[in-house]
Design a protein around this motif. Structure first.
Motif, short mmCIF file in Angstrom:
data_model
loop_
_atom_site.label_atom_id
_atom_site.label_comp_id
_atom_site.label_asym_id
_atom_site.label_seq_id
_atom_site.Cartn_x
_atom_site.Cartn_y
_atom_site.Cartn_z
N GLY A 59 0.82 -1.20 0.13
CA GLY A 59 -0.05 0.10 0.01
C GLY A 59 0.92 1.24 -0.07
O GLY A 59 0.48 2.11 -0.64
N ILE A 60 1.97 1.20 0.80
CA ILE A 60 2.76 2.33 0.68
C ILE A 60 3.38 2.80 -0.84
O ILE A 60 3.58 3.67 -1.34
CB ILE A 60 4.08 2.14 1.53
N GLY A 61 3.63 1.63 -1.77
CA GLY A 61 3.88 1.78 -2.95
C GLY A 61 2.85 2.53 -3.82
O GLY A 61 2.96 3.53 -4.40
N THR A 62 1.25 2.18 -3.36
CA THR A 62 0.41 3.19 -4.11
C THR A 62 0.64 4.51 -3.55
O THR A 62 0.47 5.49 -4.44
CB THR A 62 -1.24 2.49 -3.57
N LEU A 63 0.70 4.77 -2.38
CA LEU A 63 0.91 6.28 -1.73
C LEU A 63 2.06 6.93 -2.53
O LEU A 63 2.01 7.97 -2.80
CB LEU A 63 0.93 6.23 -0.39
N GLN A 64 3.03 6.06 -2.87
CA GLN A 64 4.23 6.79 -3.15
C GLN A 64 3.97 7.25 -4.66
O GLN A 64 4.43 8.25 -5.26
CB GLN A 64 5.50 5.65 -3.34
N ARG A 65 3.08 6.07 -5.61
CA ARG A 65 2.85 6.75 -6.77
C ARG A 65 1.97 7.47 -6.85
O ARG A 65 1.55 8.26 -8.07
CB ARG A 65 2.28 5.28 -7.50
N THR A 66 1.30 8.17 -5.88
CA THR A 66 0.41 9.33 -6.04
C THR A 66 1.30 10.54 -6.05
O THR A 66 0.64 11.72 -6.72
CB THR A 66 -0.30 9.57 -4.64
N GLY A 67 2.64 10.58 -5.71
CA GLY A 67 3.42 11.62 -5.87
C GLY A 67 3.56 12.32 -4.46
O GLY A 67 4.26 13.40 -4.30
N ALA A 68 2.50 12.19 -3.61
CA ALA A 68 2.51 13.12 -2.43
C ALA A 68 3.43 12.22 -1.21
O ALA A 68 3.31 12.86 -0.04
CB ALA A 68 0.93 13.20 -1.83
#
Ligand code: FAD
Length: 393
Positions: A59-68
């Motif tokens: 899930g951290i990967g997803t947050l990283q892919r937001t750019g935020a």
């Protein structure tokens, strides 16, 4: 005259999941509009949501892919270990325990514990830098028509939005779910969770602790400094009693129940009560409409699963949208439902069983659970399997 917006994707709900989805889709270049009924996240209200969310590495990967992520990370704490302590005996003292270390899986960390309020603020600020994404706060979806070619929606402030896909990220009481005619199965446990941020004298060393007590687990997830996010679940009457206590009496009960694992707990604020329920939508899609996160599934806060499951909805939907010409096509909706349904049903059942087994007063069940914990402490292949399942891999 009321504003008119034409957008690819209209996301209803700017909670943790809706804002993450909006930022994730925008990072891939989609034109996204997020509608949030409440106030826009700000410095002033960032502290109001006392919850923290243990977010696992996928899930951290997803947050990283937001750019935020660079703006989220300073308020988050890396999670290296997870300690489970069985206190299922009649005297509620620790009987058995095991600690899972991320290094056993060859990883640096299981994930990060993020703070809900500051994370929403970081995501909203990030969206404000994007030309193709917008957050419309303080307004709600009032009515809409989902046609074969588009969704035509009207917001409570009169804004009209034309979109190719409508996403319900509007939480447990989702109007998108209800008015799309998607059913809901729901049940409770006569339990509530007290959530707060706590300060303690002993360092947590990046390790969360889940103490299994009769009535429900007492969980601490680490935050920067000698601070942790608390989730304390109890049967309804006990939770109501604890929540009504003054600060000194509440801390005395919390210190007694946590057996000094973090030294002395010196502060626990702000505190809030969350009823423990499970609910799961009977479908995930309708014409040009999908459900994500708590609009589709919600369960008690045990085992750090809720938002992690939601992030897998987000990642799946973003992946499908990136490859599609039309984000609301029948083919995309079917693929989303096909990919997400098994995971959602399996996690919902798993958390339901875990919660029932932890809270039970039945001696044999408590003893079986304790034996299972001992086995996990001594059998490395089983430990790795349990960790992989917990991580959603
Ligand atoms: C005490 C507690 C601890 C938890 N800890 C963890 C954890 O450690 N790990 C984990 O993975 N999960 C955890 N969870 C779960 C996690 O907090 C939630 O999954 C996540 O916050 C839910 O987010 P959401 O965006 O789906 O829903 P919500 O936060 O409910 O957001 C929905 C949003 O939609 C808006 N809305 C509603 N109706 C409308 C409308 N008509 N128009 C516009 N907007 C609308 C609402 O204002 C709201 O902001 C925990 C939950 C609790 C209760």
């Amino acid at each position: 005259m009321s504003e008119r917006i034409e957008t690819d994707i209209l996301v209803i709900g700017g909670g943790l999941a809706g804002l993450t989805l909006t930022a994730r889709l925008a990072a891939d270049g989609a034109d996204v509009t997020c509608v949030e009924a409440g106030e826009a996240p700000s410095e002033e209200n960032a502290d109001r949501d006392q919850r923290t969310t243990a977010t696992l590495m996928p899930g951290i990967g997803t947050l990283q892919r937001t750019g935020a992520w660079p703006a989220i990370e300073p308020d988050a704490q890396r999670l290296h270990g997870m300690r489970i302590v069985d206190c299922g005996g009649t005297d509620r003292t620790p009987r058995d325990e095991t600690t899972f270390d991320a290094a056993e899986m060859g990883d640096d960390a299981f994930g990060w514990n993020i703070q809900n309020g500051p994370t929403r603020l970081a995501l909203a600020r990030h969206l404000a830098t994007k030309d193709t994404a917008r957050l419309l706060a303080g307004t709600r979806i009032e009515h809409w028509v989902a046609r074969e070619d588009a969704v035509l929606a009207t917001l409570s402030d009169g804004t009209r939005v034309k979109a190719r896909l409508l996403v319900g990220a509007d939480g447990r009481g989702s109007v998108v779910r209800e008015r799309s005619g998607i059913g809901l199965r729901k049940w409770g446990y006569a339990q509530k969770a007290i959530a707060a941020r706590v300060e303690h004298t002993r360092p947590h060393e990046g390790v969360s602790i889940e103490m299994h007590h009769v009535g429900g687990p007492l969980t601490f997830a680490p935050l920067p400094g000698n601070r942790s996010g608390l989730v304390w679940m109890n049967a309804d009457a006990e939770a109501d009693r604890l929540a009504a206590l003054g600060d000194t009496a509440f801390l005395a009960e919390l210190n007694a129940r946590s057996h000094g694992l973090y030294g002395e707990i010196t502060a626990a604020a702000p505190r809030a009560l969350w009823p423990a329920t499970t609910q799961v939508a009977t479908g995930l899609t309708a014409t040009r409409t999908v459900l994500v996160a708590e609009a589709a599934h919600a369960f008690p806060p045990i085992g750090a699963q809720g938002f992690n499951l939601s992030l897998r909805d987000v990642e799946t939907l973003a992946g499908l949208v990136a490859e599609a010409d039309d984000p609301g096509s029948e083919a995309l909706l079917s693929a989303y439902a096909r990919k997400r349904t098994p995971d959602i049903l399996a996690r919902t059942a798993g958390v339901d069983i875990l919660n029932r087994s932890v809270r039970t007063e039945l001696r044999p069940v408590r003893d079986i659970r304790r034996a299972g914990l001992s086995l996990l402490g001594t059998a490395p292949p089983l430990r790795r399997l349990a960790m992989r399942i917990g991580m959603g891999r």
